[in-house]
Each structure stands twice: as structure tokens, then as C-alpha cells.
Design a protein around this motif. Structure first.
Motif, PDB file in Angstrom:
ATOM      1  N   GLU A  41      31.474  91.449  47.068  1.00 18.52           N
ATOM      2  CA  GLU A  41      31.072  90.584  48.064  1.00 18.52           C
ATOM      3  C   GLU A  41      29.450  90.136  48.240  1.00 18.52           C
ATOM      4  N   TRP A  42      28.610  91.214  48.117  1.00 15.78           N
ATOM      5  CA  TRP A  42      27.247  90.593  47.976  1.00 15.78           C
ATOM      6  C   TRP A  42      26.899  89.945  46.684  1.00 15.78           C
ATOM      7  N   ILE A  43      27.201  90.439  45.708  1.00 17.22           N
ATOM      8  CA  ILE A  43      26.838  89.735  44.410  1.00 17.22           C
ATOM      9  C   ILE A  43      27.656  88.359  44.346  1.00 17.22           C
ATOM     10  N   ALA A  44      28.792  88.089  44.712  1.00 16.71           N
ATOM     11  CA  ALA A  44      29.571  86.955  44.725  1.00 16.71           C
ATOM     12  C   ALA A  44      29.022  86.014  45.584  1.00 16.71           C
ATOM     13  N   THR A  45      28.592  86.391  46.929  1.00 15.64           N
ATOM     14  CA  THR A  45      28.093  85.419  47.737  1.00 15.64           C
ATOM     15  C   THR A  45      26.674  85.088  47.509  1.00 15.64           C
ATOM     16  N   ARG A  46      25.858  86.045  47.086  1.00 13.94           N
ATOM     17  CA  ARG A  46      24.432  85.848  46.927  1.00 13.94           C
ATOM     18  C   ARG A  46      24.132  85.031  45.842  1.00 13.94           C
ATOM     19  N   THR A  47      24.849  85.284  44.716  1.00 16.37           N
ATOM     20  CA  THR A  47      24.946  84.774  43.382  1.00 16.37           C
ATOM     21  C   THR A  47      25.830  83.759  42.980  1.00 16.37           C
ATOM     22  N   GLY A  48      26.942  84.071  43.202  1.00 10.12           N
ATOM     23  CA  GLY A  48      28.260  83.417  42.413  1.00 10.12           C
ATOM     24  C   GLY A  48      28.798  84.219  41.159  1.00 10.12           C
ATOM     25  N   ILE A  49      27.993  85.255  40.775  1.00  8.25           N
ATOM     26  CA  ILE A  49      28.449  85.911  39.697  1.00  8.25           C
ATOM     27  C   ILE A  49      29.765  86.872  39.948  1.00  8.25           C
ATOM     28  N   LYS A  50      30.840  86.988  39.279  1.00 11.60           N
ATOM     29  CA  LYS A  50      31.687  87.691  39.342  1.00 11.60           C
ATOM     30  C   LYS A  50      31.972  88.812  37.753  1.00 11.60           C
ATOM     31  N   ASP A  93      23.613  57.176  37.120  1.00  6.23           N
ATOM     32  CA  ASP A  93      23.706  56.915  35.576  1.00  6.23           C
ATOM     33  C   ASP A  93      24.434  58.194  34.972  1.00  6.23           C
ATOM     34  N   VAL A  94      24.047  59.345  35.105  1.00  2.66           N
ATOM     35  CA  VAL A  94      24.302  60.700  34.332  1.00  2.66           C
ATOM     36  C   VAL A  94      25.619  60.949  34.708  1.00  2.66           C
ATOM     37  N   THR A  95      26.286  61.469  33.378  1.00  2.00           N
ATOM     38  CA  THR A  95      27.789  61.847  33.602  1.00  2.00           C
ATOM     39  C   THR A  95      27.831  63.367  33.845  1.00  2.00           C
ATOM     40  N   LEU A  96      27.148  64.118  33.390  1.00  2.00           N
ATOM     41  CA  LEU A  96      26.937  65.611  33.363  1.00  2.00           C
ATOM     42  C   LEU A  96      25.663  66.328  33.392  1.00  2.00           C
ATOM     43  N   ILE A  97      25.494  66.994  34.492  1.00  2.00           N
ATOM     44  CA  ILE A  97      24.156  67.821  34.638  1.00  2.00           C
ATOM     45  C   ILE A  97      24.298  69.400  34.124  1.00  2.00           C
ATOM     46  N   ILE A  98      23.869  69.937  33.157  1.00  2.00           N
ATOM     47  CA  ILE A  98      23.864  71.317  33.074  1.00  2.00           C
ATOM     48  C   ILE A  98      22.755  71.811  33.336  1.00  2.00           C
ATOM     49  N   PRO A  99      22.624  72.759  34.579  1.00  5.06           N
ATOM     50  CA  PRO A  99      21.300  73.356  34.877  1.00  5.06           C
ATOM     51  C   PRO A  99      21.357  74.761  34.507  1.00  5.06           C
ATOM     52  N   HIS A 100      20.238  75.370  34.234  1.00  5.06           N
ATOM     53  CA  HIS A 100      20.202  76.609  33.938  1.00  5.06           C
ATOM     54  C   HIS A 100      21.035  77.729  34.935  1.00  5.06           C
ATOM     55  N   GLN A 101      21.766  78.327  34.376  1.00  6.99           N
ATOM     56  CA  GLN A 101      22.877  79.217  35.234  1.00  6.99           C
ATOM     57  C   GLN A 101      22.038  80.371  35.742  1.00  6.99           C
ATOM     58  N   ALA A 102      21.419  80.391  36.964  1.00  4.28           N
ATOM     59  CA  ALA A 102      20.513  81.523  37.430  1.00  4.28           C
ATOM     60  C   ALA A 102      21.502  82.049  38.856  1.00  4.28           C
ATOM     61  N   ASN A 103      21.722  81.138  39.587  1.00  4.47           N
ATOM     62  CA  ASN A 103      22.164  81.559  40.962  1.00  4.47           C
ATOM     63  C   ASN A 103      22.992  80.366  41.484  1.00  4.47           C
ATOM     64  N   ILE A 104      24.098  80.566  41.949  1.00  3.64           N
ATOM     65  CA  ILE A 104      24.880  79.512  42.275  1.00  3.64           C
ATOM     66  C   ILE A 104      24.227  78.878  43.493  1.00  3.64           C
ATOM     67  N   ARG A 105      23.442  79.490  44.447  1.00  2.00           N
ATOM     68  CA  ARG A 105      22.925  78.978  45.565  1.00  2.00           C
ATOM     69  C   ARG A 105      21.767  77.872  44.908  1.00  2.00           C
ATOM     70  N   ILE A 106      21.057  78.566  43.963  1.00  3.94           N
ATOM     71  CA  ILE A 106      19.933  77.414  43.293  1.00  3.94           C
ATOM     72  C   ILE A 106      20.483  76.211  43.008  1.00  3.94           C
ATOM     73  N   VAL A 149      29.174  74.480  35.855  1.00  7.85           N
ATOM     74  CA  VAL A 149      29.032  75.648  36.448  1.00  7.85           C
ATOM     75  C   VAL A 149      29.714  76.826  35.637  1.00  7.85           C
ATOM     76  N   ASN A 150      29.142  77.875  34.957  1.00  6.88           N
ATOM     77  CA  ASN A 150      30.182  78.952  34.608  1.00  6.88           C
ATOM     78  C   ASN A 150      29.316  80.308  34.780  1.00  6.88           C
ATOM     79  N   ILE A 151      28.460  80.203  35.753  1.00  7.50           N
ATOM     80  CA  ILE A 151      27.616  81.438  36.121  1.00  7.50           C
ATOM     81  C   ILE A 151      28.496  82.573  36.523  1.00  7.50           C
ATOM     82  N   ASP A 152      29.730  82.185  37.281  1.00  6.81           N
ATOM     83  CA  ASP A 152      30.647  83.011  37.852  1.00  6.81           C
ATOM     84  C   ASP A 152      31.143  84.057  36.640  1.00  6.81           C
ATOM     85  N   LYS A 153      31.352  83.562  35.308  1.00  4.09           N
ATOM     86  CA  LYS A 153      31.925  84.269  34.167  1.00  4.09           C
ATOM     87  C   LYS A 153      30.883  85.158  33.512  1.00  4.09           C
ATOM     88  N   TYR A 154      29.617  84.486  33.234  1.00  5.76           N
ATOM     89  CA  TYR A 154      28.497  85.038  32.290  1.00  5.76           C
ATOM     90  C   TYR A 154      27.393  85.547  32.826  1.00  5.76           C
TER      91      TYR A 154
END
Ligand code: ACO
Length: 328
Positions: A35-44, A248-261, A278-283
Motif C-alpha cells: 500500500e505504501w509503495i503503490a500510493t507513494r510511488t505508483g510502483i507495483k 500540438d504534442v501527441t505523446l509525452i514520455i517523462p522519466h519514470q521516477a514516481n507517479i506523483r511527480i 506511464v509504465n512505472i507500475d511495471k518497472y
């Protein structure tokens, strides 16, 4: 169509270790909870390397896929640029190990350390080489095994990071497609908010009280604050540079550090969440690998069509940060 040479992506690839480490497993290793990891970071989950999955092997796996997509072979590569902070060797460079593994005998190869911004820095450098010679084929890679650099007893950091690699094979294009804006930044004054010591301790004359072992150390809250501000400002910079707006931008790929960022960025930039990949949940946070890994996934999912505008932004230790816009 002004004849300017832009960096154009011929193929993308990625490579991940097989082992999946779940939040539930981490509960048995340190005092934490799913619960802490998923809510604070989005990582599963995150991937963790085992034997034969060192940084150079993951990098070579990603590069092979990019070559395959481009319909080219290792002998066609002129330069290998590899962003990493976690090569299995300090010397030679990880890029040279990749060169050997691929059999890229016509390339020259070197690593670049800009931490989590390493891939965008490498892409920016590729652009400079291509302005000199548009015919070059440059393999730009981000690859990490941060599982070898975290203290597995430190819950503040060990839950955040994962291993993986992503690659783009690029060349010059003069038809208006490719990289149309790019800007990198650094601020070394803030180095100690996110850092990792080297092996200085081997020389007692050089070791100092700050050396606490070769583990990632971080003041998470401060990093969080700077990361949001810096990435938003870099995005605004390249949009202004190219005369575009975020619409104008179609897709934004940010560095995957934290879903809250990522969510804070969405609010400040006022973009719909669907535009952000976003794929931070997986990796988890795969540092220099995070953007090229996400880019390869997005590409293979068909999220990018010719002519679409892709915006990537990164932030990492240094601090380093930057943003890039490519017309796909
Ligand atoms: N499980 C349970 N509790 C934890 C854990 C954990 N894994 N880690 C920390 N805590 C506790 C802390 O000890 C603290 O407890 P206390 O209140 O009793 O002191 C509490 O949780 C809150 O800690 P904070 O650090 O304030 O938590 P925060 O909401 O800031 O989240 C996090 C921490 C996830 C590290 C966040 O600050 C963050 O993501 N920062 C950015 C990190 C980052 O992106 N780094 C990399 C960017 S650059 C690069 O990619 C290398």
C-alpha cells in the motif's frame, strides 16, 4: 524542409531481466507495505537482473531489437552512445562491451554519465554528430542494473528502482522529421541530494567521511520538488524553442521516477493524462533506461504515427535534466 539535419529514429528496442520483484516480496525484506509503495510511488513490480543479465547484456539485447526494426545489422553502426551509472565494469566502458557482444566492428563506443537523464543527453549528443555527418547510424542506449547499486536494507531507496535497457537507432533526416528541439541542463551544486559514492575508500588518502559505500543515497522530498519544477521548465523551454504548444504534442514520455511527480507535471502543464505515457507500475525507476524503454513500448503499441510530435523529459542525479521534441 529547409535542409536542416534532424535526428531521426530508425528503430527502437528494449530488454528486461526475467525476474519480477513484487511489492509483496519487498514486505518480507524491509519494513514497508504494498500500500505504501503503490500510493507513494505508483510502483507495483520491478525487474531484477540475474546471471547473464548484466547491464551490457541488457543494452545489447535492446540494441539488437532496434537494429532488427530498422532492418540493419551490427556492422552498419558507426557510434554506440550509452547512458548508464551501473555498468558491470568501471573500465572499459559498457558501450565497448556492447560493441563486442553485437559485433559492431565499425563503431566507436563510449559511455555517458548523466544519471537518469543519460538517454536524453546521449540523444542530444547524437544530434550533434549527425549535424556533422547525417549519414551516420548511431545506437543510443540507456541501460541500468540499479539493483546492484541499492542498499537492500534501506527502505527509502530499495523499493524505487529496477533494471532494464532501451535503445534507439538514429540517423540524419532532412525532410522535417526527427528531433526539432532539445535542451539539456545541469546543476552540480545540488549533487548531494541524490548520489552514490565511488570506490574512493580503496585509497585511504582520498577516502573521506562522506563515503558511505557505493549505494544510492537520496533526500527524496527535495528530489521530488526539484524534479517537478525542472522537468516542467525544460518542457516549456523546448516548446518555446520550437514555436509549439503542449496541445500540438501527441505523446509525452517523462522519466519514470514516481507517479506523483508525473501527476504534478500534468497539473502544471495542463495536459490530459492520456497524453502521458506511464509504465512505472511495471518497472519502477530504471534511471537512464526509463525513457527508451517506455519509447519502445509506446512505439510497438502503435502510439506513434509518422508526423506525430513526441516530447521526452528527464531528471536525474547531478542534478541533470532536459527535454527533447521529435517529429516521428
Ligand atoms: N515503506 C514504508 N515507509 C517508508 C518507506 C517505505 N519504503 N520509505 C520511507 N518511508 C517512511 C519514511 O521513513 C517516513 O516516515 P516518518 O514520517 O515516520 O519519518 C515516511 O515514510 C514519509 O517519508 P517521505 O520521504 O516524506 O515520503 P514521501 O512522500 O516524500 O515519498 C519518495 C518518498 C517516494 C522517495 C518520494 O519522496 C519520491 O519519490 N521522491 C523522488 C524520488 C525520485 O524520484 N528519485 C529519483 C529521481 S532521479 C532518478 O531517477 C535517480
Amino acid at each position: 524542409m529547409d535542409g536542416t539535419t534532424n535526428t531521426f529514429v530508425l528503430g527502437t528496442g528494449s530488454c528486461l531481466p526475467k525476474r519480477v520483484l513484487t511489492n509483496a516480496e519487498l514486505e518480507g525484506m524491509v519494513d514497508t507495505s504494498d500500500e505504501w509503495i503503490a500510493t507513494r510511488t505508483g510502483i507495483k513490480t520491478r525487474r531484477i537482473s540475474g546471471p547473464g543479465e548484466e547491464t551490457s547484456h541488457l543494452a545489447a539485447g535492446a540494441a539488437r531489437q532496434a537494429l532488427h526494426m530498422a532492418g540493419l545489422t551490427a556492422g552498419d553502426i558507426d557510434i554506440i552512445l550509452l547512458g548508464t551509472v551501473s555498468s558491470e565494469m568501471s573500465m572499459p566502458s559498457c558501450a565497448c562491451l556492447v560493441q563486442k557482444e553485437l559485433g559492431a566492428v565499425n563503431a566507436f563506443a563510449f559511455d555517458l554519465n548523466a544519471a537518469c537523464s543519460g538517454f536524453l543527453y546521449a540523444l542530444d549528443m547524437a544530434d550533434a554528430y549527425l549535424k556533422r555527418d547525417p549519414a551516420l547510424k548511431i545506437m543510443v542506449i540507456g541501460a541500468e542494473t540499479l539493483s546492484s547499486r541499492v542498499n537492500w536494507q534501506d527502505r527509502d531507496t530499495c523499493v524505487l528502482f529496477g533494471d532494464g535497457a532501451g535503445a534507439c537507432l538514429v540517423t540524419g533526416s532532412s525532410n522535417g522529421s526527427g528531433m526539432i528541439a532539445s535542451k539539456m541542463f545541469s546543476d552540480g551544486r545540488l549533487f548531494d541530494l541524490l548520489c552514490m559514492d565511488s570506490a574512493l575508500g580503496m585509497n585511504p588518502e582520498l577516502s573521506n567521511y562522506q563515503n558511505q559505500g557505493s549505494f544510492i543515497r537520496m533526500i527524496g522530498r527535495d528530489v521530488f520538488r526539484y524534479a517537478v519544477r525542472a522537468m516542467v521548465s525544460a518542457v516549456e523551454h523546448v516548446l518555446t524553442q520550437s514555436g509549439l504548444t503542449v496541445d500540438d504534442v501527441t505523446l509525452i514520455i517523462p522519466h519514470q521516477a514516481n507517479i506523483r511527480i508525473v501527476k504534478s507535471m500534468i497539473e502544471r502543464l495542463n495536459v490530459p493524462a492520456e497524453k502521458i505515457y506511464v509504465n512505472i507500475d511495471k518497472y519502477g525507476n530504471t534511471s537512464a533506461a526509463s525513457i527508451p524503454l517506455a519509447l519502445d513500448e509506446a512505439n510497438r503499441e502503435g502510439r506513434l504515427q509518422r508526423g506525430d510530435l513526441l516530447l521526452c523529459c528527464a531528471f536525474g542525479s547531478g542534478f541533470t535534466w532536459g527535454a527533447t521534441i521529435l517529429r516521428w
